[in-house]
Design an enzyme around this catalytic site. Sequence first.
Site, PDB file in Angstrom:
ATOM      1  N   LYS A   1      21.736 -14.345 -60.852  1.00 20.41           N
ATOM      2  CA  LYS A   1      21.582 -15.695 -60.306  1.00 20.41           C
ATOM      3  C   LYS A   1      22.703 -16.508 -60.202  1.00 20.41           C
ATOM      4  CE  LYS A   1      19.087 -20.058 -61.351  1.00 20.41           C
ATOM      5  NZ  LYS A   1      17.801 -20.391 -62.418  1.00 20.41           N
TER       6      LYS A   1
ATOM      7  N   GLU B   1      29.121  -9.571 -67.569  1.00 14.30           N
ATOM      8  CA  GLU B   1      28.585  -7.949 -67.739  1.00 14.30           C
ATOM      9  C   GLU B   1      28.488  -7.530 -66.071  1.00 14.30           C
ATOM     10  OE1 GLU B   1      27.250 -10.409 -69.492  1.00 14.30           O
ATOM     11  OE2 GLU B   1      26.886  -9.960 -71.502  1.00 14.30           O
TER      12      GLU B   1
ATOM     13  N   GLY C   1      15.940 -16.928 -64.828  1.00 11.36           N
ATOM     14  CA  GLY C   1      16.195 -15.449 -64.988  1.00 11.36           C
ATOM     15  C   GLY C   1      15.102 -14.692 -65.315  1.00 11.36           C
ATOM     16  N   ARG C   2      14.362 -15.253 -66.673  1.00  7.32           N
ATOM     17  CA  ARG C   2      13.304 -14.375 -67.153  1.00  7.32           C
ATOM     18  C   ARG C   2      11.826 -14.522 -66.425  1.00  7.32           C
ATOM     19  NH1 ARG C   2      15.852 -18.216 -70.082  1.00  7.32           N
ATOM     20  NH2 ARG C   2      14.566 -20.058 -70.614  1.00  7.32           N
TER      21      ARG C   2
ATOM     22  N   GLU D   1      13.808 -16.237 -75.468  1.00  6.06           N
ATOM     23  CA  GLU D   1      14.957 -16.901 -74.958  1.00  6.06           C
ATOM     24  C   GLU D   1      14.290 -18.366 -74.621  1.00  6.06           C
ATOM     25  OE1 GLU D   1      18.942 -15.738 -72.593  1.00  6.06           O
ATOM     26  OE2 GLU D   1      17.108 -15.769 -71.314  1.00  6.06           O
TER      27      GLU D   1
ATOM     28  N   HIS E   1       3.837   5.270 -86.564  1.00  2.07           N
ATOM     29  CA  HIS E   1       4.547   6.205 -87.394  1.00  2.07           C
ATOM     30  C   HIS E   1       5.948   5.603 -87.730  1.00  2.07           C
ATOM     31  CE1 HIS E   1       1.496   9.691 -87.084  1.00  2.07           C
ATOM     32  NE2 HIS E   1       1.361   9.084 -85.992  1.00  2.07           N
TER      33      HIS E   1
ATOM     34  N   LYS F   1      29.150 -16.713 -75.163  1.00  2.53           N
ATOM     35  CA  LYS F   1      29.847 -16.480 -74.167  1.00  2.53           C
ATOM     36  C   LYS F   1      31.262 -16.962 -74.050  1.00  2.53           C
ATOM     37  CE  LYS F   1      25.754 -16.115 -71.036  1.00  2.53           C
ATOM     38  NZ  LYS F   1      25.045 -16.859 -69.878  1.00  2.53           N
TER      39      LYS F   1
END
Length: 513
Positions: free
Chosen positions: A192, A198, A251-252, A337, A368, A478
């Site tokens: 965005k 990254e 974003g999410r 977030e 388990h 950041k």
Amino acid sequence: MPLISTTDAWKNLTELRDQMSGVPLSELFDADHIRASDFTIDLGSLYIDFARQRVSNDVLIGLTALAETAGVSGFIQRMAKGETVNQSEDRPALHMQVRRTSGDGEDAPLKAFVSGVRKGEILSASGARFQSVLAIGIGGSELGPALILDALGDAYGGALDVRMCANIDGTAFARATGGLDPRTTLVVVISKSFRTMETQANAERAAIWMQTALGDDWAKNFCAISANVDEAGKFGIDEDRVFAMLEGVGGRFSLWSAVGLPIALAFGWEVFTDLRAGAAEMDAHARSAPVRENAPMMLALLTVWNASFLGYGAEACVPYDTRLRKLVDHLQQLEMESNGKRVTQEGYPVDYPTQPVVFGGVGLNVQHAFFQQLHQGTTAAPVDILVPARAPTGDEAQHDLLISSALAQADALAFGKENLEQPHRHYPGDRPSTVIVYDKLTPFMLGKLIALYEMKTVCAAAIWGINPFDQWGVELGKKLSDSILPMLSDTDSAPASLGSLIDILNRMRRGDE
Ligand code: F6P
């Protein structure tokens, strides 16, 4: 708006919590013979059973009053109308509009691109047909598409091999490109901001990988999704290959926008449209159903009840469905977030716990792993148990085993089993869960399920009075990372807290004894 904890609705719930303390779930079931069918929401192909939550009828009435006091419905309506609901960034939240779109209008170039690539009308710079897609992005620019690619891959996968790459540790890129030929690979850079470190680093790595095959034509095998079209252009990607996303789509909440390009490339535009349509149906339900029958609102109210009143600091999501193994990753970003906040939209500190930690994994695998603690540990967590009604591969006998295991967990958590002579075999019970049953996991159903959790997240934020659409908490790390980078080669400039760590890392990297 005053803190929600100062309202009568909140105070009433605090009293009810105290009155109910120590009342076991078994007693609530005994006292109300229709509880098992009454404490449910039936949406036809989606059924939500919250009878095993630690709530009484009075608590449900109190929670409904809380939703009304907090103005949750009004918040959703304002969001749907595109009003400013994200105060710290002075923006609307437009993901509901995005999933209502048809593929014509603003989406037409994206749809045409998808069709061109899938039909082999848009070719690689090498002249060959694209065989694979490498999608680069992180956070909201990766988790949603990655979940859907994984969930629908078995049933809807086609000729294009679509892979995603998020991390910069080297392994992620090596694995994502393993066996791919750059001459037949389309690289999709999803960011965005087009500034995320990254994604920038991996996009540059991909450009070098592409140059080895195509030389100066590398950018012809690239496209981008971004709200920062200029920056994508500066990277070298052609203007007509940059598909815009709106600033108002967080974003999410973005997989429904052009961020979903990897999904559309993998499965076709129709599947992408069905996914959006399922989400839009959940939106319509959330906007119109009364609180008590409103699936996302009830899930939100139960999370608020568990976290803010009963003190649970975590909640688990356990889909008994390998196709949904990436759901928890997506929900961690979506819920934590969005609602991992400590001040209200107006900036006042809250005096109640907000978002619990989200964790989970695929049932039966996690039975388990961490279920021991859920049953007998000192720290418990409410669980969402997701059960597919249909056997994904048609193996009904195994599906019987799966369903009985899922239902067994719900009842074992709720009712426990007394064994006072052997305390290590005593199950205390009264551990809350919600069972969510869904019919066939079609793209439509998947869209509906994801939107259920999106809406739940927004409703919970509206109750807590916090802003679910910003994420200032991730900025400090950041910025610090930027300032630490030069210290790796200039240790003297490092602060006292980091100097020796950097020295040791440098020593190990050099291979010194
Ligand atoms: O984690 C912070 C965040 O800003 C997320 O909200 C976002 O989805 C992700 O980073 C990636 O950002 P971008 O799409 O701008 O690269």
